[in-house]
Design a protein around this motif. Structure first.
Motif, mmCIF file in Angstrom:
data_model
loop_
_atom_site.group_PDB
_atom_site.id
_atom_site.type_symbol
_atom_site.label_atom_id
_atom_site.label_comp_id
_atom_site.label_asym_id
_atom_site.label_seq_id
_atom_site.Cartn_x
_atom_site.Cartn_y
_atom_site.Cartn_z
ATOM 1 N N PHE A 108 51.186 105.340 -14.916
ATOM 2 C CA PHE A 108 50.904 104.313 -13.897
ATOM 3 C C PHE A 108 51.112 102.875 -14.394
ATOM 4 O O PHE A 108 50.666 101.936 -13.747
ATOM 5 N N THR A 109 51.762 102.702 -15.555
ATOM 6 C CA THR A 109 52.104 101.337 -15.965
ATOM 7 C C THR A 109 53.427 100.949 -15.299
ATOM 8 O O THR A 109 54.178 101.813 -14.820
ATOM 9 N N ILE A 110 53.710 99.653 -15.283
ATOM 10 C CA ILE A 110 54.934 99.159 -14.620
ATOM 11 C C ILE A 110 56.063 99.042 -15.654
ATOM 12 O O ILE A 110 55.865 98.398 -16.691
ATOM 13 N N PRO A 111 57.232 99.658 -15.389
ATOM 14 C CA PRO A 111 58.364 99.465 -16.315
ATOM 15 C C PRO A 111 58.945 98.058 -16.106
ATOM 16 O O PRO A 111 59.845 97.852 -15.289
ATOM 17 N N ILE A 112 58.384 97.135 -16.855
ATOM 18 C CA ILE A 112 58.608 95.713 -16.608
ATOM 19 C C ILE A 112 60.083 95.313 -16.588
ATOM 20 O O ILE A 112 60.515 94.520 -15.742
ATOM 21 N N ASP A 113 60.878 95.882 -17.515
ATOM 22 C CA ASP A 113 62.284 95.470 -17.599
ATOM 23 C C ASP A 113 63.079 95.849 -16.348
ATOM 24 O O ASP A 113 64.141 95.291 -16.081
ATOM 25 N N LYS A 114 62.539 96.814 -15.586
ATOM 26 C CA LYS A 114 63.258 97.239 -14.370
ATOM 27 C C LYS A 114 62.811 96.469 -13.129
ATOM 28 O O LYS A 114 63.320 96.691 -12.032
ATOM 29 N N LEU A 115 61.825 95.616 -13.310
ATOM 30 C CA LEU A 115 61.323 94.849 -12.155
ATOM 31 C C LEU A 115 62.238 93.645 -11.944
ATOM 32 O O LEU A 115 62.024 92.551 -12.498
ATOM 33 N N LYS A 116 63.284 93.864 -11.166
ATOM 34 C CA LYS A 116 64.346 92.866 -11.035
ATOM 35 C C LYS A 116 64.950 93.021 -9.640
ATOM 36 O O LYS A 116 65.302 94.134 -9.251
ATOM 37 N N ALA A 117 65.030 91.917 -8.898
ATOM 38 C CA ALA A 117 65.611 91.987 -7.550
ATOM 39 C C ALA A 117 66.156 90.614 -7.186
ATOM 40 O O ALA A 117 65.617 89.597 -7.626
ATOM 41 N N PRO A 118 67.238 90.592 -6.379
ATOM 42 C CA PRO A 118 67.807 89.283 -6.048
ATOM 43 C C PRO A 118 66.955 88.457 -5.084
ATOM 44 O O PRO A 118 67.020 87.237 -5.083
ATOM 45 N N ALA A 146 46.770 97.165 -8.009
ATOM 46 C CA ALA A 146 45.831 97.923 -7.182
ATOM 47 C C ALA A 146 46.632 99.074 -6.590
ATOM 48 O O ALA A 146 47.798 98.874 -6.233
ATOM 49 N N PRO A 147 46.089 100.271 -6.468
ATOM 50 C CA PRO A 147 44.712 100.644 -6.794
ATOM 51 C C PRO A 147 44.522 101.159 -8.223
ATOM 52 O O PRO A 147 43.495 101.762 -8.498
ATOM 53 N N THR A 148 45.481 100.911 -9.133
ATOM 54 C CA THR A 148 45.312 101.489 -10.472
ATOM 55 C C THR A 148 44.319 100.708 -11.326
ATOM 56 O O THR A 148 43.652 101.281 -12.179
ATOM 57 N N GLY A 149 44.272 99.385 -11.161
ATOM 58 C CA GLY A 149 43.395 98.540 -11.985
ATOM 59 C C GLY A 149 44.029 98.130 -13.301
ATOM 60 O O GLY A 149 43.442 97.367 -14.077
ATOM 61 N N ILE A 150 45.261 98.616 -13.564
ATOM 62 C CA ILE A 150 45.913 98.326 -14.851
ATOM 63 C C ILE A 150 46.517 96.917 -14.826
ATOM 64 O O ILE A 150 47.176 96.533 -13.859
ATOM 65 N N ALA A 151 46.286 96.168 -15.926
ATOM 66 C CA ALA A 151 46.761 94.776 -15.983
ATOM 67 C C ALA A 151 47.995 94.653 -16.869
ATOM 68 O O ALA A 151 48.199 95.432 -17.798
ATOM 69 N N LEU A 152 48.801 93.634 -16.569
ATOM 70 C CA LEU A 152 49.946 93.272 -17.413
ATOM 71 C C LEU A 152 49.521 92.144 -18.340
ATOM 72 O O LEU A 152 48.658 91.332 -17.988
ATOM 73 N N SER A 153 50.181 92.052 -19.496
ATOM 74 C CA SER A 153 49.918 90.909 -20.379
ATOM 75 C C SER A 153 50.662 89.688 -19.834
ATOM 76 O O SER A 153 51.578 89.817 -19.019
ATOM 77 N N ALA A 204 39.627 88.204 -12.057
ATOM 78 C CA ALA A 204 38.397 87.711 -12.706
ATOM 79 C C ALA A 204 37.726 88.763 -13.576
ATOM 80 O O ALA A 204 36.752 88.465 -14.261
ATOM 81 N N PHE A 205 38.252 90.002 -13.543
ATOM 82 C CA PHE A 205 37.531 91.093 -14.205
ATOM 83 C C PHE A 205 38.244 91.588 -15.466
ATOM 84 O O PHE A 205 38.248 92.773 -15.766
ATOM 85 N N GLY A 206 38.881 90.666 -16.176
ATOM 86 C CA GLY A 206 39.380 91.026 -17.502
ATOM 87 C C GLY A 206 40.861 90.832 -17.744
ATOM 88 O O GLY A 206 41.310 90.976 -18.881
ATOM 89 N N ALA A 207 41.661 90.499 -16.732
ATOM 90 C CA ALA A 207 43.106 90.300 -16.958
ATOM 91 C C ALA A 207 43.367 88.838 -17.350
ATOM 92 O O ALA A 207 42.529 87.973 -17.133
ATOM 93 N N GLN A 208 44.553 88.614 -17.915
ATOM 94 C CA GLN A 208 44.954 87.244 -18.247
ATOM 95 C C GLN A 208 45.597 86.615 -17.012
ATOM 96 O O GLN A 208 46.540 87.197 -16.457
ATOM 97 N N SER A 209 45.147 85.436 -16.618
ATOM 98 C CA SER A 209 45.756 84.782 -15.458
ATOM 99 C C SER A 209 47.061 84.112 -15.865
ATOM 100 O O SER A 209 47.182 83.573 -16.971
ATOM 101 N N ALA A 210 48.009 84.115 -14.934
ATOM 102 C CA ALA A 210 49.280 83.423 -15.184
ATOM 103 C C ALA A 210 49.213 81.961 -14.727
ATOM 104 O O ALA A 210 50.222 81.261 -14.773
#
Ligand code: PMP
Length: 349
Positions: free
Chosen positions: A132-142, A152-159, A183-189
């Motif tokens: 359930f993590t995001i394959p970040i390098d593939k997150l690409k769109a024009p 959501a709904p996984t709750g998993i955060a990205l760095s 507010a519950f533990g992730a790093q804000s951008a």
């Protein structure tokens, strides 16, 4: 009967919000509301509000609220947009920045495809990894990217590094980062806003500030993006936030000590609940949010949900591909989680 609806109204599939049951004395863990009340200073601001002022229209830009958000993030006010809940801000953002070919993960906030359909924006779904993590390098769109961090709904955060990668890989379009659960533990951008002209952060006071009923959302971005949001807002509703909400939300944001205190409590309760659920045979995804996404080794999620509901505990089940074996459980007070664990222990038989 004659069909009075537009083609659009007939064709769309609206978002389904979690139930708001009318029953009293329930434990409500299905819509990620904050279990603690707004702070005493927030309630005082509500009581002190001079209702005679309601004769006048509110400030169209959020007034004192916008100023307070700008101060908190050390940004100029021209970097801040305020709206009636972050759902509204997100909807405006789709309309302001996207035409076609956007992308978001296949498992994410289920409102994301609804706005795309509403505004006739084509989209691609990025399949998540098996964990359930995001394959970040593939997150690409024009045409644009939409990302919930934590997801959501996984709750998993990205760095923050991963968010930066997405921004760099998608320089020619807007990247929306929805930090509703930030507010519950992730790093804000938020600190990246002055550096990236394609970054729009969207946030809400619904979860972190116990104000889901007040409907306050906001966006942070460079002035050219904020201007885009204002163009859409002023073509739809110039005054999305009423005067009471502007005043009360600003008071809440100023009371940092109280709200960071309850966020810490929620995170501690989350971690102890995670452990107790694991002891009962649940797999629990690592969460940086105010909910847990869980699956049982043998029992069906729909059966657990039904059993809990019979015991007046409401949790959320998404009958959707890949996640139909999972339940999303909002973090309540320690006492509420004790009752949840007690009932689930009984269900083990
Ligand atoms: N983003 C996410 C990921 C959410 O789960 C929610 C709550 N349903 C929202 C945005 C919207 O929150 P609100 O409109 O209450 O600000």
């Amino acid at each position: 009967m004659q069909n009075y609806l537009s083609k659009k109204a007939v064709g769309i599939s609206p978002y389904t919000a979690g139930a708001q049951p009318k029953e009293k004395n329930i434990i409500k863990l299905n819509t990620n509301e904050n279990p603690y009340p707004p702070s005493p200073k927030t309630l005082q601001a509500y009581e002190n509000f001079d209702a005679k002022k309601l004769r006048l229209y509110p400030r169209p830009d959020g007034g004192e609220l916008r100023k307070t958000i700008a101060e908190i993030f050390k940004l100029h006010e021209s970097y801040v947009f305020c709206g009636n809940g972050s759902d509204e801000v997100l909807g405006f953002a789709y309309d302001a920045f996207f035409d076609k070919d956007i992308m978001f993960p296949n498992i994410t906030y289920s409102f994301f495809p609804v706005w795309a359909d509403l505004f006739d924006i084509t989209y691609n779904l990025l399949p998540l990894n098996a964990n359930f993590t995001i394959p970040i390098d593939k997150l690409k769109a024009p045409g644009g990217i939409v990302l919930a961090n934590p997801n959501a709904p996984t709750g998993i955060a990205l760095s923050l590094d991963d968010v930066q990668k997405v921004l760099k890989n998608n320089k020619d379009c807007v990247v929306i980062v929805d930090e509703a659960y930030g507010a519950f533990g992730a790093q804000s951008a938020a600190p990246l806003v002055p550096e990236y002209e394609n970054l729009l952060i969207v946030n809400t006071l619904s979860k972190s500030h116990s104000l889901a009923g007040l409907r306050i959302g906001y966006a942070l971005g460079q002035p050219h993006l904020i201007d885009g949001l204002v163009r859409i807002k002023d073509s739809f509703n110039s005054y999305p936030i009423d005067s009471i909400a502007q005043c009360v939300a600003a008071a809440a944001l100023r009371d940092k000590e109280y709200y960071s205190g309850i966020a810490k409590k929620i995170m501690a309760t989350r971690e102890s609940t995670k452990k107790r659920l694991e002891d009962l045979g649940y797999s629990v995804l690592p969460s940086c949010s105010n909910f847990l996404f869980v699956t049982h080794k043998s029992k069906k999620a729909a059966d657990i949900k039904k059993y809990l509901e019979e015991n007046k505990i409401f949790v959320r089940h998404f009958n959707a591909p890949l996640i139909s074996d999972y339940l999303r459980i909002s973090i309540g007070t320690d006492e509420q989680m004790d009752t949840l664990i007690q009932k689930l222990t009984k269900f083990e038989g």
